[in-house]
Design an enzyme around this catalytic site. Structure first.
Site: not given
Ligand SMILES: NC(=O)c1ccc[n+]([C@@H]2O[C@H](COP(=O)([O-])OP(=O)(O)OC[C@H]3O[C@@H](n4cnc5c(N)ncnc54)[C@H](OP(=O)(O)O)[C@@H]3O)[C@@H](O)[C@H]2O)c1
Length: 258
Positions: A137, A150
Site C-alpha cells: 500500500s 497497518y
Molecule cells: N482499498 C484500499 O484503500 C487499499 C489501499 C491500499 C492497499 N490495499 C490492500 O489491498 C489488499 C486488498 O484489499 P481490498 O481493498 O480489496 O479490501 P477488501 O475489499 O476488504 O478485500 C479483502 C479481501 O481479503 C479477504 N480477507 C480478509 N481477511 C481475510 C482472512 N483472514 N483470511 C482470508 N481472506 C481474508 C477478504 O475476503 P473475506 O472477507 O471473504 O475473507 C477479501 O476477499 C489488502 O492487502 C489491502 O491492505 C487496499
C-alpha cells in the site's frame, strides 16, 4: 495453461484481479473466508473457460498457509503466479486497539504473506519460472498515526518484497510489490476509516483501474509499482520531507471528517 493463486479474492482488488487473469485464460485458485462469495465468483469465471478452485480459509490463523500448500501438493497442482493480496487495516489509537485487531493485522498482512512466499517460492525456483506479487500500500511509505500497525505492516511488505526481488533476480522468478492508494472496496468499512479525510475528501480510486495497474505490474515483472500518478507523487515526496512533518500530514489525512 498457467495457474494463479489469489488470496483475498472474494471481493475488492483480489476479485478484480481474478477477472483479469480469467479473461487472459489463466486457471485460478481463489482463497478467502467467504465460501459463498467464492462459489459465486467461481461460477462466473468458469464461464470464461478457465478452471477455478476455491478455498474457504481464514488466512489469519497460523496453520492456514501450510494447509493450503499441502492441499495443492496432494493434488499435484503447481502455482505459477502467487498473488498475496489478502490484508486488512484497523483504525484507532494503538493503546485502545484490541489484541485481535493488532495481532490479526500482523498475522495476515505480514506472517501469512511471508509464509505463503516461503512455501511457494522454492518450487518456482526449482522450475526456474514463476511470479509473486505482494500487495502492499502507499501506506507503507510513511508512519500512520491512528493506523500505526497497518502502515507498519505495509512498510514490511515493501521492504521484504524489494529485497526478495533482488535476491531472486537471476532465478527466473520475478517478485513484484504493488502499492495501491485509497481504493473503493470493502477495505475502509472494515478498517473503520471510511469517514477519514483520505476517503471522504481526498478521493479514492476505482477498484477496476487499480486492479488493472496491479495486473500490468505483475505481467510486466515490475519490482515496485504504485497505482495512480497522484499516489506516486505523494510516495516520492515522503522521501525528502522531514519525517515529523510527513507523520503529522499522515495523521491529518486519517482523521475523521463530518
Ligand atoms: N482499498 C484500499 O484503500 C487499499 C489501499 C491500499 C492497499 N490495499 C490492500 O489491498 C489488499 C486488498 O484489499 P481490498 O481493498 O480489496 O479490501 P477488501 O475489499 O476488504 O478485500 C479483502 C479481501 O481479503 C479477504 N480477507 C480478509 N481477511 C481475510 C482472512 N483472514 N483470511 C482470508 N481472506 C481474508 C477478504 O475476503 P473475506 O472477507 O471473504 O475473507 C477479501 O476477499 C489488502 O492487502 C489491502 O491492505 C487496499
Amino acid at each position: 495453461m498457467s495457474t494463479v493463486l489469489i488470496t483475498g479474492a472474494s471481493g475488492g482488488i483480489g476479485y478484480e484481479l481474478a477477472k483479469l487473469f480469467a479473461r487472459d485464460r489463466l486457471n485460478l485458485i481463489l482463497v478467502a473466508r467467504s465460501g459463498d462469495k467464492l462459489a459465486q465468483i467461481a461460477t462466473e469465471l468458469r464461464a470464461l473457460g478457465v478452471t477455478v478452485k476455491t478455498f474457504s480459509l481464514d488466512l489469519a490463523t497460523a496453520p492456514a498457509p501450510k494447509f493450503l500448500f499441502d492441499q495443492l501438493q496432494s493434488e499435484n497442482l503447481s502455482v505459477d503466479i502467487l498473488i498475496n493480496n489478502a490484508g486488512f487495516g484497523a483504525f484507532g489509537e494503538f493503546a485502545q486497539m484490541s489484541n485481535e485487531e493488532i495481532f490479526g493485522q500482523i498475522q495476515l498482512n505480514i506472517t501469512t504473506l511471508t509464509e505463503l512466499t516461503r512455501l511457494f517460492l522454492p518450487p518456482m525456483l526449482a522450475r526456474r519460472t514463476g511470479r509473486i506479487m505482494n500487495v502492499a500500500s502507499t501506506a507503507g511509505f510513511q508512519p500512520g498515526p491512528l493506523m500505526a500497525v497497518y502502515y507498519a505492516t505495509k512498510a514490511y511488505v515493501i521492504s521484504f518484497s524489494e529485497a526478495l526481488a533482488n535476491e531472486v533476480r537471476n532465478s527466473g522468478v520475478i517478485v513484484t510489490c504493488f502499492c495501491p492508494g485509497a481504493t473503493h472496496t470493502g477495505f475502509a468499512t472494515r478498517a473503520g476509516n471510511d469517514k477519514s479525510r483520505l476517503f471522504k475528501q481526498l478521493g479514492a480510486m476505482n477498484v477496476d483501474k487499480v486492479a488493472l495497474d496491479g495486473y500490468r505490474a505483475v505481467m510486466e515483472g515490475r519490482t515496485l509499482a504504485i497505482s495512480g500518478a497522484h499516489n506516486w507523487l505523494v510516495a516520492q515526496s515522503t522521501r525528502f520531507a522531514p519525517r515529523k512533518l510527513v507523520t503529522a500530514i499522515s495523521r491529518w489525512i486519517s482523521e475523521p471528517v463530518h
